[in-house]
Design a protein around this motif. Structure first.
Motif: not given
Length: 84
Positions: A53-59, A49-51, A23-24, A42-44
């Protein structure tokens, strides 16, 4: 359908052959010299992405128990992400 996540999640990933978390991020302005970091993309096919567990806009609040409020800038954050 978009869903809002409330609360904190711990994400565990062993560093090694898998590479980055996929992710960036950007530093959120806190009015101080330090601040929190937010996942921007999120990098495809990457770990995030695959887990799922981390999503865009998460802090990101901490890494390995180190609060992000103490991290001085994006380079220090990147070093924390990559580990020892």
């Amino acid at each position: 359908m978009k869903r809002d996540l409330v609360g904190k999640r711990k994400v565990h990933k062993q560093k090694g052959k898998e590479g980055s978390l996929g992710f960036s991020y950007k530093q959120l302005s806190s009015g101080k010299c330090c601040g929190l970091f937010q996942v921007s993309t999120i990098k495809e096919g990457g770990f995030a992405d695959t887990s799922r567990l981390i999503q865009s806009k998460d802090v990101v609040h901490s890494i390995d128990g180190i609060p992000c409020e103490t991290v001085r800038g994006p380079m220090a954050f990147a070093e924390l992400l990559s580990g020892p």
